[in-house]
Design an enzyme around this catalytic site. Structure first.
Site, PDB file in Angstrom:
ATOM      1  N   GLU A 113      -9.053   1.838   3.600  1.00  0.00           N
ATOM      2  CA  GLU A 113      -7.996   2.783   3.221  1.00  0.00           C
ATOM      3  C   GLU A 113      -6.666   2.061   3.130  1.00  0.00           C
ATOM      4  OE1 GLU A 113      -7.913   5.570   6.459  1.00  0.00           O
ATOM      5  OE2 GLU A 113     -10.061   5.889   6.315  1.00  0.00           O
ATOM      6  N   LYS A 115      -2.982   1.279   4.041  1.00  0.00           N
ATOM      7  CA  LYS A 115      -2.220   1.531   5.265  1.00  0.00           C
ATOM      8  C   LYS A 115      -0.847   2.030   4.839  1.00  0.00           C
ATOM      9  CE  LYS A 115      -1.053  -0.593   9.711  1.00  0.00           C
ATOM     10  NZ  LYS A 115       0.342  -0.176   9.779  1.00  0.00           N
ATOM     11  N   ASP A 117       2.856   3.194   4.839  1.00  0.00           N
ATOM     12  CA  ASP A 117       4.027   2.819   5.623  1.00  0.00           C
ATOM     13  C   ASP A 117       4.918   4.048   5.778  1.00  0.00           C
ATOM     14  OD1 ASP A 117       5.667   1.226   7.065  1.00  0.00           O
ATOM     15  OD2 ASP A 117       6.421   0.063   5.376  1.00  0.00           O
ATOM     16  N   TYR A 225      -6.003  10.878   7.926  1.00  0.00           N
ATOM     17  CA  TYR A 225      -7.052   9.861   7.964  1.00  0.00           C
ATOM     18  C   TYR A 225      -7.895   9.854   9.232  1.00  0.00           C
ATOM     19  CZ  TYR A 225      -2.980   7.544  10.073  1.00  0.00           C
ATOM     20  OH  TYR A 225      -1.877   7.274  10.815  1.00  0.00           O
ATOM     21  N   LYS A 314      -2.612  -6.946   6.730  1.00  0.00           N
ATOM     22  CA  LYS A 314      -1.230  -6.727   6.291  1.00  0.00           C
ATOM     23  C   LYS A 314      -0.893  -7.573   5.073  1.00  0.00           C
ATOM     24  CE  LYS A 314       1.753  -5.457   9.333  1.00  0.00           C
ATOM     25  NZ  LYS A 314       2.617  -4.272   9.446  1.00  0.00           N
ATOM     26  N   CYS A 408      37.212 -10.343 -17.731  1.00  0.00           N
ATOM     27  CA  CYS A 408      35.792 -10.575 -17.994  1.00  0.00           C
ATOM     28  C   CYS A 408      35.454 -12.053 -17.756  1.00  0.00           C
ATOM     29  CB  CYS A 408      35.491 -10.192 -19.440  1.00  0.00           C
ATOM     30  SG  CYS A 408      33.820 -10.638 -19.943  1.00  0.00           S
ATOM     31  N   CYS A 411      34.563 -13.570 -21.471  1.00  0.00           N
ATOM     32  CA  CYS A 411      35.517 -13.742 -22.571  1.00  0.00           C
ATOM     33  C   CYS A 411      36.970 -13.629 -22.126  1.00  0.00           C
ATOM     34  CB  CYS A 411      35.230 -12.727 -23.678  1.00  0.00           C
ATOM     35  SG  CYS A 411      35.585 -11.027 -23.214  1.00  0.00           S
ATOM     36  N   CYS A 426      33.981  -4.706 -19.592  1.00  0.00           N
ATOM     37  CA  CYS A 426      34.781  -5.631 -20.382  1.00  0.00           C
ATOM     38  C   CYS A 426      35.313  -4.850 -21.573  1.00  0.00           C
ATOM     39  CB  CYS A 426      33.901  -6.788 -20.843  1.00  0.00           C
ATOM     40  SG  CYS A 426      34.645  -7.741 -22.170  1.00  0.00           S
ATOM     41  N   CYS A 433      32.771 -10.706 -27.215  1.00  0.00           N
ATOM     42  CA  CYS A 433      32.393 -11.147 -25.870  1.00  0.00           C
ATOM     43  C   CYS A 433      31.004 -11.798 -25.908  1.00  0.00           C
ATOM     44  CB  CYS A 433      32.403  -9.966 -24.902  1.00  0.00           C
ATOM     45  SG  CYS A 433      31.855 -10.405 -23.252  1.00  0.00           S
TER      46      CYS A 433
HETATM   47  S1  IVH Z   1      -6.057   4.517  11.638  1.00  0.00           S
HETATM   48  C1  IVH Z   1      -7.955   4.462  14.828  1.00  0.00           C
HETATM   49  N1  IVH Z   1      -5.556   4.625   9.082  1.00  0.00           N
HETATM   50  O1  IVH Z   1      -0.921   2.407  11.173  1.00  0.00           O
HETATM   51  C2  IVH Z   1      -6.656   3.883  14.645  1.00  0.00           C
HETATM   52  N2  IVH Z   1      -3.762   4.181  10.565  1.00  0.00           N
HETATM   53  O2  IVH Z   1      -0.741   0.247  13.198  1.00  0.00           O
HETATM   54  C3  IVH Z   1      -5.669   4.876  14.201  1.00  0.00           C
HETATM   55  N3  IVH Z   1      -1.591   3.957   9.484  1.00  0.00           N
HETATM   56  O3  IVH Z   1      -0.275   4.341  14.029  1.00  0.00           O
HETATM   57  C4  IVH Z   1      -4.980   4.485  12.996  1.00  0.00           C
HETATM   58  N4  IVH Z   1      -2.302   4.298   7.430  1.00  0.00           N
HETATM   59  O4  IVH Z   1       0.633   5.090  11.790  1.00  0.00           O
HETATM   60  C5  IVH Z   1      -5.050   4.435  10.302  1.00  0.00           C
HETATM   61  N5  IVH Z   1      -5.238   4.794   6.784  1.00  0.00           N
HETATM   62  C6  IVH Z   1      -4.739   4.605   8.014  1.00  0.00           C
HETATM   63  C7  IVH Z   1      -3.368   4.360   8.243  1.00  0.00           C
HETATM   64  C8  IVH Z   1      -2.921   4.150   9.547  1.00  0.00           C
HETATM   65  C9  IVH Z   1      -1.242   4.052   8.188  1.00  0.00           C
HETATM   66  C10 IVH Z   1      -0.652   3.646  10.575  1.00  0.00           C
HETATM   67  C11 IVH Z   1      -0.684   4.648  11.697  1.00  0.00           C
HETATM   68  C12 IVH Z   1      -1.000   3.874  12.946  1.00  0.00           C
HETATM   69  C13 IVH Z   1      -0.588   2.502  12.536  1.00  0.00           C
HETATM   70  C14 IVH Z   1      -1.356   1.478  13.307  1.00  0.00           C
END
Ligand code: IVH
Length: 677
Positions: A113, A115, A117, A225, A314, A408, A411, A426, A433
């Site tokens: 999945e 991750k 932010d 998730y 990451k 400018c 020119c 300008c 120019c």
């Molecule tokens: S699973 C079982 N899935 O990442 C572990 N975390 O560094 C629970 N996060 O606190 C997290 N997307 O805020 C999981 N698809 C995803 C995620 C995710 C973002 C974040 C979440 C967690 C942090 C862990």
């Protein structure tokens, strides 16, 4: 109580809930906004007339009343875990090998999945009703943000479906979509207000509001998730099925999620996801790989709040700090003078960055920027790097404030800034120019304009410096012999360039209008103007009132177009372009006139025979509308290699998908003269 009223209220709530789900969870609305508003207004009126029928789960009750004094602490019924992180393939392979060992070499499926932010939250439902929403905090204790989370229309207040558990805690990530983040900042910048440093701070700051009406006005959404505490026996056997079950209950789950039987496949997915990082529409800092089967998860267990069955991979960070060495001023195509930050080189967003845009002088004041400051730089994808903030507490005593230039830098003409405008310009036009001339040529030859291959910045620079090209038409008078005398241009390249310039003569009216570089006229507006007026002559003689009848053209754009078309110098330059043979052989078809009229197409993935731009031009010529995102209204999708979520969405919505061969066949059928062009 009138049973008919209760019934009507129930029906309206169910309908609004359904349409919220379509719009905010599935991104596939079924009705027009105005029709939705009518339902909502009717419900609001009925509830106002019958206050005793208002319930907290009514869609009208998302935004709370009075601001809170503070956030209450919440102890999580099950801890909110964090993740082990890695950044290399080797670390990932080591982790997987360890999982394999611990599970005695059994096959392991991995759920992958993005991750997100954003801000981790937990949502607690009792008897299918949202009772509590809390932040992660330290993983054990978080803050009660229920009032704020209720304002997110992608968060169901009531769970749907046949299998609603009595107790369910859902974990997910609340985030601010990138487009919303950008437009929020653009508005804040225009108003001289504080901007959001990044989308995650945007989400966090919005959720930290004591007044939920402020949160309600912020464009937040979430992906779910995981499941925390819940009724015994409800949790499915695998992570993949958990996501499916959450989707069925009405939660928004990430459509990118995928499950693979081998780590190789996961790695390919990770790479493909990274390649599409910028087009996902939300910020990710990597991806999470999870052992799919719950029995295997249980055997692997957790150490110090980190499950051993999951790993965060990451990607390179999109933000970094560095030092501002200097601020220089660049002159653009329209004379706009833009400050540019020169930075100590820093690795960010996957490349080394040494320049960042500063927009305008107001931005420098707003950031309170001094030369020598340590600054936070953000580079997301192809977006020009930006300075988001000055790092507090790091200003050197020698730091110098930045002052605006009076003349400018190209020119020497005076720089003017009309009252009430943010942009300083300008005062000389492109004819006087060199910087404006150079930028104008760059725009004229750019990919979406006349698309002259091989006319790079260095060559343009020399053409302007030697005064060989004063107006775009002069390009068509260049000879290979002359070009070959430029620095770094051999005979062969010079001949190729002349050929490329000659080939660019044949274009389309929308491209030509765009290429002129009229202020405020981007590609979409150029397209609209071409469609509306149908010919260059009609556009050139249109008055502002006529211009304003074009879709999406307001008074500001109309005034700019009119001013441009009334300028005798610009008209002469246009006439000269026509004189050197620039032309658009195809009539501009208005929408509704081509064989594909009424159709809405989306192109995704790579094409081999045609470029994507060429395919789009041809489809538009045939009357189709070509858009960027797949929705229920999309009628056809062309998918090439590397197509991802757009293709998946098209398939989910049952939209016909063509490959390139089928596209070519179709183009040939309707438009035999042009295939392969
Ligand atoms: S699973 C079982 N899935 O990442 C572990 N975390 O560094 C629970 N996060 O606190 C997290 N997307 O805020 C999981 N698809 C995803 C995620 C995710 C973002 C974040 C979440 C967690 C942090 C862990």
């Amino acid at each position: 109580m009138d049973a008919a009223i209760t019934q009507r209220i129930d029906a309206l709530r169910a309908a609004i809930r359904h349409h919220d789900h379509c719009y905010y969870v599935l991104d596939a609305p079924e009705i027009a906004d105005a029709d939705y508003d009518r339902l909502f207004d009717e419900l609001t009126a009925l509830e106002a007339a019958h206050p005793e029928l208002v319930s907290p789960e009514s869609p009208t009750q998302r935004v709370g009343g009075a601001p809170q004094a503070s956030f209450a602490e919440v102890r999580h019924s099950q801890p909110m875990l964090s993740l082990e992180k890695c950044t290399t393939r080797t670390e990932l392979e080591d982790w997987f090998a360890r999982c394999r060992r611990e599970l005695d070499g059994a096959p392991i499926a991995l759920a992958c999945e993005p991750k997100i932010d954003g801000v981790a939250v937990t949502l607690r439902y009792e008897d299918g009703r949202l009772r509590l929403a809390a932040t992660r905090g330290d993983g054990t204790t978080g803050e009660d943000i229920t009032a704020n989370v209720r304002t997110l229309r992608s968060v169901p207040l009531v769970l749907e479906g046949a299998d609603v558990p009595a107790l369910l805690e859902v974990r997910g990530e609340i985030y601010m979509p990138l487009a919303e983040f950008e437009s929020f900042n653009a508005r804040a910048r225009a108003a001289g207000q504080k901007t959001l440093v990044n989308p995650r701070n945007g989400a966090a700051g919005s959720l930290r509001q004591l007044d939920s009406r402020i949160t309600a006005a912020r464009p937040l959404t979430l992906f779910c998730y995981a499941v925390g505490e819940c009724s015994p026996g409800w949790v499915p056997e695998t992570q993949t099925e958990v996501l499916q079950a959450l989707g069925k209950l009405g939660f928004r789950v990430n459509p990118e999620a995928a499950c693979f039987e081998s780590l190789d496949d996961c790695e390919r997915w990770l790479e493909a996801l990274l390649a599409r990082r910028q087009s996902l529409g939300y910020a990710i800092d990597g991806a999470v790989l999870k052992v799919d089967r719950r029995d295997q998860q249980a055997r692997l267990g957790a150490v110090t709040r980190k499950p051993r069955w999951a790993m965060a991979f990451k990607y390179a960070a999109e933000e970094a700090t560095t030092r501002l060495i200097a601020v220089e001023f660049q002159v653009g195509r329209t004379g706009a003078v833009t400050p540019v930050a020169r930075l100590e080189p820093v690795f960010v967003g996957g490349v080394t960055v040494s320049n960042a845009t500063l927009h305008n002088m107001d931005e420098i004041a707003r950031l309170d920027l001094c030369v020598g400051d340590t600054v936070l730089v953000r580079r997301a994808g192809d977006v020009i790097p930006q300075i988001m903030a000055v790092m507090p507490g790091a200003r050197a005593p020698s730091a110098e404030p930045v002052s605006a230039p009076a003349a400018c830098p190209s020119c020497g003409s005076p720089i003017v800034r009309p009252e009430g405008e943010v942009v300083a310009r300008c005062s000389a036009g492109p004819a006087r120019c060199p910087a404006q001339r150079r930028e104008g040529l760059r725009h004229f030859s750019s990919r979406l304009a006349l698309d002259i291959d091989g006319l790079g910045d260095r060559i343009i620079e020399q053409l302007v410096a030697r005064d060989w090209v004063r107006e775009p038409a002069d390009l068509y008078r260049l000879t290979a012999e002359r070009l070959a005398t430029l620095d770094r241009l051999g005979d062969r390249s010079a001949a190729n360039l002349v050929a490329a310039i000659a080939a660019s003569r044949e274009t389309t009216l929308p491209r030509f209008i765009y290429a002129l570089g009229i202020r405020e006229v981007g590609e979409a507006t150029a397209q609209a103007l071409a469609l509306h007026f149908g010919s260059l002559d009609a556009l050139l003689s249109a008055d502002p009132a006529a211009l304003e009848t074009v879709p999406d053209v307001g008074p500001v754009v109309a005034a700019e177009v009119h001013a441009y078309c009334s300028d005798s110098e610009r008209r002469a330059a246009i006439a000269d372009l026509l004189a050197v043979g620039v032309r658009w052989p195809d009539p501009v078809r208005r929408e509704g006139e081509g064989p594909l009229s009424g159709e809405i197409w989306v192109l995704t993935g790579a094409l081999e025979t045609l470029t994507r731009d060429a395919a789009r031009d041809r489809l538009r010529q045939l009357g189709a509308t070509v858009t960027d995102s797949v929705s229920k209204k999309t009628t056809r999708v062309v998918a090439g290699p590397g197509a991802g979520s757009k293709l998946a969405k098209a398939e989910a919505l049952g939209i016909p998908v063509l490959d390139e061969a089928a596209l070519l066949e179709l183009l040939e059928r309707f438009d035999p003269d042009h295939v392969g062009a």
